[in-house]
Design a protein around this motif. Structure first.
Motif, PDB file in Angstrom:
ATOM      1  N   ARG A   1      20.233   5.903  -8.694  1.00  0.00           N
ATOM      2  CA  ARG A   1      19.334   5.226  -7.749  1.00  0.00           C
ATOM      3  C   ARG A   1      19.116   6.147  -6.562  1.00  0.00           C
ATOM      4  O   ARG A   1      20.079   6.627  -5.952  1.00  0.00           O
ATOM      5  CB  ARG A   1      19.953   3.906  -7.267  1.00  0.00           C
ATOM      6  CG  ARG A   1      19.109   3.172  -6.223  1.00  0.00           C
ATOM      7  CD  ARG A   1      19.817   1.920  -5.729  1.00  0.00           C
ATOM      8  NE  ARG A   1      20.914   2.233  -4.810  1.00  0.00           N
ATOM      9  CZ  ARG A   1      20.775   2.390  -3.482  1.00  0.00           C
ATOM     10  NH1 ARG A   1      19.569   2.318  -2.928  1.00  0.00           N
ATOM     11  NH2 ARG A   1      21.823   2.629  -2.720  1.00  0.00           N
TER      12      ARG A   1
ATOM     13  N   GLU B   1      17.041   6.571 -15.023  1.00  0.00           N
ATOM     14  CA  GLU B   1      16.581   5.399 -14.268  1.00  0.00           C
ATOM     15  C   GLU B   1      16.432   4.184 -15.180  1.00  0.00           C
ATOM     16  O   GLU B   1      16.748   3.057 -14.769  1.00  0.00           O
ATOM     17  CB  GLU B   1      15.258   5.725 -13.578  1.00  0.00           C
ATOM     18  CG  GLU B   1      15.401   6.734 -12.440  1.00  0.00           C
ATOM     19  CD  GLU B   1      14.101   6.995 -11.712  1.00  0.00           C
ATOM     20  OE1 GLU B   1      14.129   7.226 -10.500  1.00  0.00           O
ATOM     21  OE2 GLU B   1      13.033   6.982 -12.375  1.00  0.00           O
TER      22      GLU B   1
ATOM     23  N   GLU C   1      19.603   2.643 -15.626  1.00  0.00           N
ATOM     24  CA  GLU C   1      20.172   2.288 -14.316  1.00  0.00           C
ATOM     25  C   GLU C   1      21.454   3.073 -14.027  1.00  0.00           C
ATOM     26  O   GLU C   1      22.446   2.534 -13.541  1.00  0.00           O
ATOM     27  CB  GLU C   1      20.429   0.774 -14.235  1.00  0.00           C
ATOM     28  CG  GLU C   1      19.156  -0.051 -14.371  1.00  0.00           C
ATOM     29  CD  GLU C   1      19.401  -1.534 -14.205  1.00  0.00           C
ATOM     30  OE1 GLU C   1      20.577  -1.968 -14.301  1.00  0.00           O
ATOM     31  OE2 GLU C   1      18.425  -2.272 -13.969  1.00  0.00           O
TER      32      GLU C   1
END
Length: 426
Positions: free
Chosen positions: A139, A133, A136
């Motif tokens: 998600r 996370e 990134e």
């Protein structure tokens, strides 16, 4: 060979052993978690310049001889083992890779977590989820965990769900058409898709009470972002790795090991996953089932069943599914979505093979070894899954397992006798 009771070394301790090793032999059980863990370890060894060999076996035994360090992944055998009991093997491998100084791929680790039946962020996978996370790479969103953006293809082939259209791409496409989803799915469209799948799983003919909770594993997936992974979701990645662990283990290890898989490798992985999933669902469609005390049995005939052909962009239509590879998946699907009992067994009498899957760790592998011994067959497995081969099934299982090609020869045993002995043992 029964499960050993060797203590599992701490990640730092095993990392120290691997760092000083002249050569490392990795042998993994044939499941998605162990393959993901093996990929993480192999990539770390490559980073630090330690030569290694990696393979998959249905009943892994650490290689003896020379001065190499042997590591068993997914089974508690030998002095250096990552058993995968208590928590996924991929979470331990992630920690070992970090201790070796590597920057392991958290998406591969999370795929292993899901393949183990766990949820990202639990069972020791918090660090991997935080890393994914923070970078990134993933998600969380509504929807269904599929490896491909083609929803009909994904729903028909996924082994994480069992719907009326599992195993039938055109039926899945028809069900999706009724939803009228947009070409570009937003969160609302993903929610509608998840609702369809959840209801269809729970309301399907023959669905067990467990089905409604089992499908949750495939809902609200962690989507991969951009080029973070070769598949659309972490759960889809897990489904692919689990199929590859038996259908194409070399491809599975290559996929988990490669930081940037080629289009050719991804295509090969998807083709193997698709063929495997369709074959499992179609065999279960045609199965004769029976319920016994503590055990649900699905009798299948993989050689005579409808199997994927050219219309599915899959394998040669003349090639019957590999029973040794597909039966464990049939047993797991039956356990999660059809069985009212804690153990599900898939039996192919013509092939001389059976596979069993349990909802809990009950020593199922040792029960299979014991039952196989009563009929002169070969048994294997872990605490919550196992298999037996007798007659021609011994050679068929060994053909599917490169590590055991020099194992027992075919016997005169009977798989129905082995099933009876296994039921008694349970």
């Amino acid at each position: 060979m029964t499960e050993a009771t060797a203590a599992t070394p701490a990640p730092d301790a095993l990392a120290d052993v691997l760092a000083d090793a002249p050569f490392v032999r990795l042998v993994a059980t044939d499941d998605g978690d162990a393959v993901a863990a093996t990929g993480l370890l192999a990539r770390a060894l490559r980073t630090v310049g330690t030569p290694f060999q990696a393979r998959v076996s249905r009943d892994p035994v650490p290689d003896a001889g020379d001065d190499a360090v042997a590591v068993t992944v997914g089974a508690n055998r030998g002095p250096h083992a990552i058993p995968g009991s208590g928590r996924p093997a991929s979470t331990t491998a992630f920690e070992i890779a970090r201790a070796l100084g590597d920057d392991p791929d958290p998406v591969v680790a999370l795929a292993g977590v899901v393949a183990a039946g766990s949820v990202p962020g639990t069972d020791g996978s918090g660090d991997a989820l935080e890393a994914a996370e923070r970078a990134e790479l993933v998600r969380r969103r509504p929807g269904v965990a599929l490896p491909t953006a083609d929803l009909a293809d994904g729903l028909a082939s996924s082994t994480l769900v069992r719907t009326p259209y599992s195993g039938d791409t055109e039926a899945a496409r028809a069900a999706l058409a009724e939803l009228g989803l947009p070409a570009d799915l937003d969160d609302d469209a993903h929610r509608r898709l998840a609702s369809l799948v959840a209801v269809d799983v729970a309301d399907a003919d023959g669905a067990s009470e467990r089905a409604a909770s089992a499908v949750e594993r495939a809902l609200r997936p962690y989507a991969t972002v951009g080029d973070a992974a070769p598949f659309e979701t972490v759960g889809g990645y897990a489904d692919a790795l689990d199929a590859l662990s038996r259908a194409a283990p070399g491809t599975g290890i290559a996929l988990a090991l490669d930081a940037d898989p080629s289009d050719g490798l991804r295509t090969a992985a998807l083709d193997a996953w698709r063929t495997h999933g369709l074959a499992a669902h179609r065999a279960l469609d045609a199965a004769t089932t029976g319920r016994y005390d503590g055990c649900f049995v699905a009798r299948v005939d993989l050689a005579g069943s409808d199997h994927p052909g050219e219309g599915d962009a899959a394998a040669d239509a003349d090639a019957a599914p590999d029973a040794a590879a597909v039966l464990p998946t049939i047993a797991r699907i039956a356990r999660d979505f059809r069985s009212p009992e804690p153990v599900a067994v898939a039996v192919d009498e013509a092939a001389g093979l059976l596979a069993a899957s349990a909802t809990e760790s009950i020593g199922l592998g040792d029960a299979c070894r014991s039952a196989a011994g009563e009929v002169g067959g070969d048994g294997w497995g872990t605490a919550d899954r196992g298999g037996i081969a007798v007659g021609p099934g011994v050679e068929a299982a060994d053909e599917a397992d490169e590590a055991n090609r020099n194992g027992p020869e075919a016997t005169d045993g009977d798989i129905t006798g082995a099933l009876a002995a296994l039921r008694e043992a349970l």
